[in-house]
Scaffold this active site. Structure first.
Site, PDB file in Angstrom:
ATOM      1  N   SER A  55       0.832  -1.203   0.000  1.00  0.00           N
ATOM      2  CA  SER A  55       0.000   0.000   0.000  1.00  0.00           C
ATOM      3  C   SER A  55       0.866   1.252   0.000  1.00  0.00           C
ATOM      4  O   SER A  55       0.491   2.277  -0.577  1.00  0.00           O
ATOM      5  CB  SER A  55      -0.969   0.007   1.187  1.00  0.00           C
ATOM      6  OG  SER A  55      -0.274  -0.126   2.404  1.00  0.00           O
ATOM      7  N   GLU A  56       2.048   1.205   0.669  1.00  0.00           N
ATOM      8  CA  GLU A  56       3.018   2.293   0.571  1.00  0.00           C
ATOM      9  C   GLU A  56       4.439   1.760   0.689  1.00  0.00           C
ATOM     10  O   GLU A  56       4.681   0.702   1.286  1.00  0.00           O
ATOM     11  CB  GLU A  56       2.812   3.361   1.662  1.00  0.00           C
ATOM     12  CG  GLU A  56       1.717   4.349   1.374  1.00  0.00           C
ATOM     13  CD  GLU A  56       0.460   4.080   2.168  1.00  0.00           C
ATOM     14  OE1 GLU A  56      -0.564   4.721   1.876  1.00  0.00           O
ATOM     15  OE2 GLU A  56       0.512   3.229   3.063  1.00  0.00           O
ATOM     16  N   THR A  57       5.358   2.537   0.113  1.00  0.00           N
ATOM     17  CA  THR A  57       6.793   2.303   0.210  1.00  0.00           C
ATOM     18  C   THR A  57       7.445   3.640   0.544  1.00  0.00           C
ATOM     19  O   THR A  57       7.028   4.683   0.025  1.00  0.00           O
ATOM     20  CB  THR A  57       7.356   1.762  -1.119  1.00  0.00           C
ATOM     21  OG1 THR A  57       6.760   0.494  -1.403  1.00  0.00           O
ATOM     22  CG2 THR A  57       8.871   1.593  -1.062  1.00  0.00           C
TER      23      THR A  57
ATOM     24  N   HIS B 257       1.051   4.480   8.693  1.00  0.00           N
ATOM     25  CA  HIS B 257       1.888   3.292   8.903  1.00  0.00           C
ATOM     26  C   HIS B 257       3.267   3.432   8.266  1.00  0.00           C
ATOM     27  O   HIS B 257       4.257   2.923   8.817  1.00  0.00           O
ATOM     28  CB  HIS B 257       1.133   2.022   8.474  1.00  0.00           C
ATOM     29  CG  HIS B 257       1.499   1.424   7.162  1.00  0.00           C
ATOM     30  ND1 HIS B 257       0.998   1.886   5.969  1.00  0.00           N
ATOM     31  CD2 HIS B 257       2.314   0.377   6.855  1.00  0.00           C
ATOM     32  CE1 HIS B 257       1.483   1.152   4.976  1.00  0.00           C
ATOM     33  NE2 HIS B 257       2.270   0.231   5.495  1.00  0.00           N
TER      34      HIS B 257
END
Length: 294
Positions: free
Chosen positions: A46-48, A77
């Site tokens: 979902s994110e990096t 997060h």
């Protein structure tokens, strides 16, 4: 050719294969924006995050956050997980960190056990802002729910932000597990209500005991469902304090149950001179390490 190390962790959990996965590039100097975006899409989390030297030496780092399709001004997060990685693997020192991000400065307090970092709590970079209501029927269609599943006693579906915006929607407890994102309905509602380049990420929740249980759908950004959304939970904490009154609100949230990735988040909201502020915290677990050769 250049080599870039990365680590993955599970955030907002005490056990592997729970929480929300995150990839962190702790030394990202030399990567341009297009490559960061391509790497985030390739890793498909979902994110990096990509950690760069700070512009102000008084801060810990500049952190850029990418989802599968775009750069994020702030997210929960990724900040909790990045702080944990930097502290756990010797890239940052001290119990408090500060990250430079598109949305502003993010203050971080590490959570430690026996002198070792096990998680972090972050302060959202902006006070609560309310950006308008959305139609109940349109939101219900996006969630594949009847309109009467959406509860309106405390607030209507409302776009809110403490650094990045979400549509916050309270639903009946029995409706939470029944919700399914309808992509066509998302596209219709976005066309009618969202400016070009804007977001339509719906965070739905139900009160459960003294806390909440939640889900988040953002299919237009490539995230069909998110196991743990710290920035949305922080925005909700600030909104709930604005409604309930008082000076401080503390509670716990659970998310990701329907995905088999149960996540636990600790929320706090308080009144500050510039508005209502919020923080979100939780634990992290190491998963994988890898190397990208470009």
């Amino acid at each position: 050719m250049a080599e870039f190390d990365y680590l993955t962790i599970d955030v907002f959990t005490k056990r592997r294969f729970g929480g929300n996965p995150l990839a962190v590039f702790p030394k990202a100097e030399g990567l341009d924006t297009a490559t960061m975006q391509a790497l985030a899409a390739e890793l498909n989390y979902s994110e990096t995050t990509f950690v760069l030297p700070p512009e102000d030496s008084a801060n810990t780092a500049r952190v850029r956050i990418f989802n599968r399709t775009a750069e994020m001004p702030f997210a929960g997060h990724p900040n909790v997980g990045t702080a944990y990685v930097l502290a756990r693997h010797g890239h940052a020192h001290g119990q408090t960190l500060r990250f430079e991000e598109v949305a502003g400065l993010v203050d971080v307090r590490l959570i430690e056990e026996n002198g070792a970092p096990v998680g972090a709590e972050i302060d959202a970079p902006q006070p609560l802002s309310l950006l308008g209501e959305l139609p109940v029927d349109g939101i219900a269609q996006c969630l594949s729910l009847p309109a009467d599943a959406i509860m309106l006693a405390e607030h209507p579906p409302v776009r809110a932000s403490v650094g990045v915006d979400f549509v916050l929607v309270q639903v009946r407890p029995e409706a939470l597990g029944a919700a399914v994102p309808d992509l066509a309905a998302y596209r219709r509602l976005a066309a009618a209500t969202v400016e070009p380049g804007g977001r339509l990420s719906i965070f739905l929740y139900a009160v459960e005991g003294s806390g909440i249980r939640a889900r988040m759908f953002a299919p237009l950004a490539g995230t069909w469902e998110d196991p743990a959304t710290g920035s949305a939970n922080a925005a909700l904490a600030a909104l709930r304090l604005s409604i309930k009154g008082g000076e401080v609100l503390d509670y716990d949230a659970v998310q990701g149950v329907e995905m088999g990735r149960e996540s636990h988040l600790s929320l706090r909201a308080w009144r500050a001179p510039d508005g209502i502020r919020a923080s979100v915290g939780g634990r992290c677990v190491d998963m994988f390490s890898g190397k990208v050769i470009l």
